[in-house]
Design a protein around this motif. Structure first.
Motif, PDB file in Angstrom:
ATOM      1  N   LEU A  98      -3.145 -12.861   0.482  1.00 26.21           N
ATOM      2  CA  LEU A  98      -4.395 -12.168   0.804  1.00 26.21           C
ATOM      3  C   LEU A  98      -5.430 -12.376  -0.307  1.00 26.21           C
ATOM      4  O   LEU A  98      -6.321 -11.548  -0.508  1.00 26.21           O
ATOM      5  CB  LEU A  98      -4.125 -10.681   1.019  1.00 26.21           C
ATOM      6  N   GLU A  99      -5.310 -13.481  -1.015  1.00 32.84           N
ATOM      7  CA  GLU A  99      -6.239 -13.778  -2.110  1.00 32.84           C
ATOM      8  C   GLU A  99      -7.676 -13.836  -1.597  1.00 32.84           C
ATOM      9  O   GLU A  99      -7.941 -14.287  -0.480  1.00 32.84           O
ATOM     10  CB  GLU A  99      -5.861 -15.125  -2.738  1.00 32.84           C
ATOM     11  N   ARG A 100      -8.608 -13.340  -2.443  1.00 38.18           N
ATOM     12  CA  ARG A 100     -10.050 -13.398  -2.179  1.00 38.18           C
ATOM     13  C   ARG A 100     -10.453 -12.695  -0.886  1.00 38.18           C
ATOM     14  O   ARG A 100     -11.125 -13.259  -0.037  1.00 38.18           O
ATOM     15  CB  ARG A 100     -10.545 -14.840  -2.210  1.00 38.18           C
ATOM     16  N   ASN A 101     -10.016 -11.443  -0.755  1.00 36.85           N
ATOM     17  CA  ASN A 101     -10.502 -10.553   0.292  1.00 36.85           C
ATOM     18  C   ASN A 101     -11.198  -9.398  -0.413  1.00 36.85           C
ATOM     19  O   ASN A 101     -11.604  -9.543  -1.566  1.00 36.85           O
ATOM     20  CB  ASN A 101      -9.337 -10.083   1.175  1.00 36.85           C
ATOM     21  N   GLU A 102     -11.305  -8.255   0.220  1.00 37.56           N
ATOM     22  CA  GLU A 102     -11.960  -7.088  -0.381  1.00 37.56           C
ATOM     23  C   GLU A 102     -11.031  -5.874  -0.344  1.00 37.56           C
ATOM     24  O   GLU A 102     -11.469  -4.753  -0.092  1.00 37.56           O
ATOM     25  CB  GLU A 102     -13.275  -6.788   0.346  1.00 37.56           C
ATOM     26  N   ILE A 103      -9.758  -6.097  -0.598  1.00 34.86           N
ATOM     27  CA  ILE A 103      -8.745  -5.045  -0.492  1.00 34.86           C
ATOM     28  C   ILE A 103      -8.632  -4.292  -1.812  1.00 34.86           C
ATOM     29  O   ILE A 103      -8.473  -4.895  -2.867  1.00 34.86           O
ATOM     30  CB  ILE A 103      -7.388  -5.661  -0.091  1.00 34.86           C
ATOM     31  N   SER A 104      -8.692  -2.950  -1.732  1.00 34.94           N
ATOM     32  CA  SER A 104      -8.627  -2.151  -2.955  1.00 34.94           C
ATOM     33  C   SER A 104      -7.290  -1.422  -3.121  1.00 34.94           C
ATOM     34  O   SER A 104      -6.960  -1.001  -4.222  1.00 34.94           O
ATOM     35  CB  SER A 104      -9.777  -1.134  -2.985  1.00 34.94           C
ATOM     36  N   GLU A 105      -6.525  -1.270  -2.047  1.00 33.31           N
ATOM     37  CA  GLU A 105      -5.239  -0.576  -2.132  1.00 33.31           C
ATOM     38  C   GLU A 105      -4.139  -1.417  -1.501  1.00 33.31           C
ATOM     39  O   GLU A 105      -4.340  -2.035  -0.462  1.00 33.31           O
ATOM     40  CB  GLU A 105      -5.316   0.787  -1.441  1.00 33.31           C
ATOM     41  N   VAL A 106      -2.990  -1.409  -2.149  1.00 28.26           N
ATOM     42  CA  VAL A 106      -1.834  -2.170  -1.691  1.00 28.26           C
ATOM     43  C   VAL A 106      -0.704  -1.179  -1.396  1.00 28.26           C
ATOM     44  O   VAL A 106      -0.366  -0.374  -2.261  1.00 28.26           O
ATOM     45  CB  VAL A 106      -1.389  -3.186  -2.772  1.00 28.26           C
TER      46      VAL A 106
ATOM     47  N   LYS B  99      -6.286  -0.139 -10.022  1.00 21.90           N
ATOM     48  CA  LYS B  99      -5.149  -0.258 -10.923  1.00 21.90           C
ATOM     49  C   LYS B  99      -4.187   0.920 -10.805  1.00 21.90           C
ATOM     50  O   LYS B  99      -2.971   0.741 -10.797  1.00 21.90           O
ATOM     51  CB  LYS B  99      -5.639  -0.408 -12.362  1.00 21.90           C
ATOM     52  N   GLU B 100      -4.711   2.144 -10.698  1.00 23.46           N
ATOM     53  CA  GLU B 100      -3.842   3.320 -10.636  1.00 23.46           C
ATOM     54  C   GLU B 100      -2.962   3.309  -9.386  1.00 23.46           C
ATOM     55  O   GLU B 100      -1.872   3.867  -9.380  1.00 23.46           O
ATOM     56  CB  GLU B 100      -4.640   4.621 -10.723  1.00 23.46           C
ATOM     57  N   LYS B 101      -3.404   2.652  -8.331  1.00 23.21           N
ATOM     58  CA  LYS B 101      -2.597   2.562  -7.108  1.00 23.21           C
ATOM     59  C   LYS B 101      -1.394   1.652  -7.310  1.00 23.21           C
ATOM     60  O   LYS B 101      -0.377   1.806  -6.664  1.00 23.21           O
ATOM     61  CB  LYS B 101      -3.442   2.050  -5.935  1.00 23.21           C
ATOM     62  N   LEU B 102      -1.507   0.684  -8.197  1.00 25.26           N
ATOM     63  CA  LEU B 102      -0.379  -0.213  -8.477  1.00 25.26           C
ATOM     64  C   LEU B 102       0.641   0.448  -9.396  1.00 25.26           C
ATOM     65  O   LEU B 102       1.836   0.325  -9.200  1.00 25.26           O
ATOM     66  CB  LEU B 102      -0.873  -1.513  -9.121  1.00 25.26           C
ATOM     67  N   THR B 103       0.172   1.155 -10.389  1.00 26.04           N
ATOM     68  CA  THR B 103       1.087   1.766 -11.353  1.00 26.04           C
ATOM     69  C   THR B 103       1.750   3.029 -10.809  1.00 26.04           C
ATOM     70  O   THR B 103       2.784   3.434 -11.297  1.00 26.04           O
ATOM     71  CB  THR B 103       0.350   2.097 -12.673  1.00 26.04           C
TER      72      THR B 103
END
Length: 177
Positions: free
Chosen positions: A123-131, A154-158
């Motif tokens: 999903l590289e180079r989209n506009e996604i902020s949460e995974v 970042k806080e959603k990843l950690t």
């Protein structure tokens, strides 16, 4: 326009006549998957395991496409204008790789997490902020998720609770938000 249509017809005929397991309709100026193609491919649909529709002008993918090509192992939709996938995408029992790079996704297409065989998601180079790390971590075959050049929070990843069992690719400067 006529040249683009002839190019599509030639590639489809090659797939049918040579009984290829790959259909490559990349860079054909397609805005959707033509209905006539389903008819031409009806006798070889089950044999096609890889479809490339990269660098076209798709804004959506239909449920009909997914149900007709449910046996796909690889689907390349890079470089289109997609913002979402049909819910039926989660029924693709054999899909191992999906490339959705350089589209217009603002949300992670979570129905992908229903595909137990999926190994690679790009999903590289989209506009996604949460995974959805919890759902991705529960995918038994997942090896790699490429989220480079997305404005990921970042806080959603950690905040992820389960251990990550796959490689998550991000760009350091993405994790600024």
């Amino acid at each position: 326009m006529g040249e683009a249509v002839a190019n599509v017809a030639r590639r489809i005929n090659e797939t049918v006549e040579e009984e290829k397991d790959t259909l490559d309709l990349s860079v054909c100026k397609l805005i959707n998957f033509p209905d006539a193609v389903y008819k031409v491919l009806r006798n070889v649909t089950e044999k096609i395991h890889v479809i490339t529709l990269a660098n076209n002008e798709f804004k959506s993918l239909t449920s009909k496409f997914i149900t007709n090509f449910s046996q796909l192992r690889e689907l390349n939709l890079e470089g289109n204008h997609l913002t979402k996938l049909p819910d039926v995408i989660g029924t693709m029992l054999h899909l191992t790789t999906i490339n959705l790079a350089r589209n217009k996704f603002t949300a992670f297409p979570e129905k992908l997490t229903d595909i137990k065989t999926l190994e690679r998601i790009n999903l590289e180079r989209n506009e996604i902020s949460e995974v959805p790390m919890d759902k991705l971590s529960a995918m038994p075959s997942l090896q790699c998720v490429n989220m480079k050049s997305n404005p990921i929070k970042k806080e959603k990843l950690t905040a992820s609770t389960p251990p990550i069992t796959f490689e998550l690719l991000t760009t350091p400067e993405d994790n600024v938000v």
